[in-house]
Design an enzyme around this catalytic site. Sequence first.
Site, PDB file in Angstrom:
ATOM      1  N   GLY A   1       0.808  -1.218   0.000  1.00 47.80           N
ATOM      2  CA  GLY A   1       0.000   0.000   0.000  1.00 47.80           C
ATOM      3  C   GLY A   1       0.837   1.262   0.000  1.00 47.80           C
ATOM      4  CB  CYS A   2       3.793   2.238   1.977  1.00 43.68           C
ATOM      5  SG  CYS A   2       2.982   2.060   3.580  1.00 43.68           S
ATOM      6  CB  THR A   3       5.105   0.448  -2.958  1.00 38.14           C
ATOM      7  OG1 THR A   3       6.108   0.046  -2.015  1.00 38.14           O
ATOM      8  CG2 THR A   3       5.720   0.570  -4.337  1.00 38.14           C
TER       9      THR A   3
END
Length: 155
Positions: free
Chosen positions: A44-46
Amino acid sequence: MKVKVGDKAPGFALPDQEGVIHKLADYKGQWVLIYFYPKDDTTGCTREACAIRDEWPHFEKAELKVFGISADSVKSHAKFAEKYGLPFTLLADEDKELIHAYGVWGPKSFMGNHYEGIFRQSVLIDPKGKVAKIYEKVKPAEHAKEVLADLRVVQ
């Protein structure tokens, strides 16, 4: 403490992915997006970081300063930024002081596991240093476009 719209944004002095210290006070007079994320190089962060990267020309045109903040180290941020060609600043809040000041730390759960962690939330700060908008339910792939749309409305 949890910040609210209209509050003076809590300040900071944190190192970026190259070890350079950034202070919120240095960006007074311009729009700032602080986006908090759980961990470098996770799915999700990527997705969220790459969505901002892909919209970067629009962020530059809007003269919006972007800071991605997590509790990861300067070294971890450097690897993450290099791996994905991130053109914006990642700040390391290893002591979680700013994370706590903005109220984005608390109970989470994933696949039945309960733990404490960083909420995926963002805060848009106006040129006077006040909280203009809080994004509590961030969808990683859509967040960049949402912020840009809101900025067109508030400028």
